[in-house]
Enzyme design. Structure first.
Site, PDB file in Angstrom:
ATOM      1  N   CYS A  81      51.323  68.360  53.836  1.00 52.10           N
ATOM      2  CA  CYS A  81      50.002  68.628  53.264  1.00 52.10           C
ATOM      3  C   CYS A  81      49.621  70.109  53.287  1.00 52.10           C
ATOM      4  O   CYS A  81      48.699  70.521  52.577  1.00 52.10           O
ATOM      5  CB  CYS A  81      48.938  67.805  53.985  1.00 52.10           C
ATOM      6  SG  CYS A  81      49.062  66.026  53.697  1.00 52.10           S
ATOM      7  N   HIS A 140      41.840  70.889  53.328  1.00 53.31           N
ATOM      8  CA  HIS A 140      42.684  69.799  52.835  1.00 53.31           C
ATOM      9  C   HIS A 140      41.801  68.561  52.764  1.00 53.31           C
ATOM     10  O   HIS A 140      41.086  68.239  53.707  1.00 53.31           O
ATOM     11  CB  HIS A 140      43.859  69.564  53.775  1.00 53.31           C
ATOM     12  CG  HIS A 140      44.572  68.269  53.547  1.00 53.31           C
ATOM     13  ND1 HIS A 140      45.150  67.950  52.351  1.00 53.31           N
ATOM     14  CD2 HIS A 140      44.781  67.212  54.373  1.00 53.31           C
ATOM     15  CE1 HIS A 140      45.699  66.754  52.441  1.00 53.31           C
ATOM     16  NE2 HIS A 140      45.475  66.276  53.656  1.00 53.31           N
ATOM     17  N   ASN A 184      43.069  61.863  48.376  1.00 54.64           N
ATOM     18  CA  ASN A 184      43.914  62.800  49.115  1.00 54.64           C
ATOM     19  C   ASN A 184      45.161  63.069  48.274  1.00 54.64           C
ATOM     20  O   ASN A 184      46.026  62.211  48.131  1.00 54.64           O
ATOM     21  CB  ASN A 184      44.287  62.189  50.463  1.00 54.64           C
ATOM     22  CG  ASN A 184      45.106  63.124  51.337  1.00 54.64           C
ATOM     23  OD1 ASN A 184      45.762  64.029  50.843  1.00 54.64           O
ATOM     24  ND2 ASN A 184      45.075  62.890  52.634  1.00 54.64           N
TER      25      ASN A 184
END
Length: 333
Positions: free
Chosen positions: A117, A260, A290
């Site tokens: 990520c 994030h 996400n």
């Protein structure tokens, strides 16, 4: 501090055509109406179709970033795919992005940087030094993610959270007199949390040849979201304070913090725990979900597009990743 006179010249974004609502996922997962929205707060996420490969999505985002920067591909010296998912194990996804941009014989170096990520943040950190050193002038960073292909639908919470999409930025040297620069960056990894988020199968330990329908679970995405949140919540305050001290900043100095994008609940708790004012915190979980490494550059793109940041504004990029890793960067946009 690790000052680099590097400028983000342009940003771009691509979302797949198919929109998947929370209500549709309630039906797919067999949950009660409203459960997915309560757990994720996403509303709408996008899933790639059969013709929307990671490289094609990345190419479209890259073309948008080039247009925003006022550059052509001929002016790009390096193409780096900064993604947590791969189109295939070999070769790198960046190669296929180059191909999808119609530049298969350009000779422009193309390779991947994968930090799950945090791939975009790490890629930006690493490649900015290459720009500062004069090794490359204009670098194209592309994060393109198809999370939907590897979800374990038995793990309802994690499978409801993710979406697909791509984002790209062009970086290059800041010219004399320009205020754009990278002030400071930090990355820390705590491998005691390595199993909190993983796809165990598919590599040399659990080779694809060992896959069967009966043992499919290790080849699908697994996440212990609560374990990640507990560990990250303990570590993030000190991590942020160390960054602020190194840069000589306070949280109020930032025009915007771009995290994030985890769940909407995680975003709210993170903002409150770190003492970030709501108007200085970008949360675009709703409408995206996400999107793994693409979430930070997507947030950056939206911040520019919506006028939430202008040239010279000091911003912070922050996030967590499988590993377990924490990453952050302070930038004068």
């Amino acid at each position: 501090m690790q000052l680099r006179h590097v400028k983000i010249k342009g940003t771009g974004k691509y979302l797949p055509e198919r929109e998947v609502s929370d209500a549709e996922l309630d039906q797919i997962l067999g949950t009660t109406p409203g459960w997915v929205n309560k757990i994720t707060g996403v509303g709408i996420r996008h899933y790639a179709g059969a013709d929307e490969t990671a490289s094609i999505m990345g190419a479209r985002a890259a073309e948008a970033a080039l247009a925003a920067a006022g550059l052509s591909f001929d002016e790009i010296d390096c193409l780096v795919c900064t993604s947590g998912t791969k189109e295939q194990p070999l070769p790198s996804t960046a190669v296929f992005i180059q191909q999808a941009m119609g530049q298969a014989d350009s000779g422009v170096p193309a390779f991947d940087i994968d930090a799950t990520c945090l791939s975009f943040l790490v890629g930006l950190d690493v490649m900015s030094y290459m720009v500062e050193a004069g090794r490359y002038r204009n670098v194209l960073l592309v994060s393109t993610e198809i999370a939907s292909g590897g979800l374990n639908w038995q793990d309802k919470e994690s499978s409801a959270l993710f979406g697909d999409g791509a984002a790209a930025v062009v970086i290059g040297p800041a010219e004399t007199g320009e205020s754009s620069r990278i002030i400071h960056a930090s990355l820390k990894t705590y491998s005691s949390g390595a199993r909190y988020s993983e796809i165990a199968g598919g590599g040399t330990r659990l080779h694809p040849q060992k896959f069967t329908a009966e043992n499919a679970a290790p080849y699908l995405f697994h996440m212990d979201g609560q374990a990640i949140f507990r560990k990250a919540s303990k570590l993030l305050p000190d991590f942020i304070n160390e960054m602020l001290t190194a840069a000589g900043n306070q949280m109020d100095d930032f025009s915007l913090v771009i995290p994030h994008q985890g769940s909407a609940m995680a975003m709210r708790l993170l903002r409150k725990k770190l003492g970030i004012a709501e108007e200085r915190f970008l949360d675009n979980t709703a409408g995206h979900g996400n999107t793994i490494a693409a979430s930070i550059p997507m947030g950056l793109h939206e911040a520019v597009r919506q006028g939430r940041i202008t040239r010279g504004d000091r911003i912070m990029l922050i996030g967590t990743a499988a590993g377990l890793s924490l990453g952050g960067m302070i930038i004068d946009y």
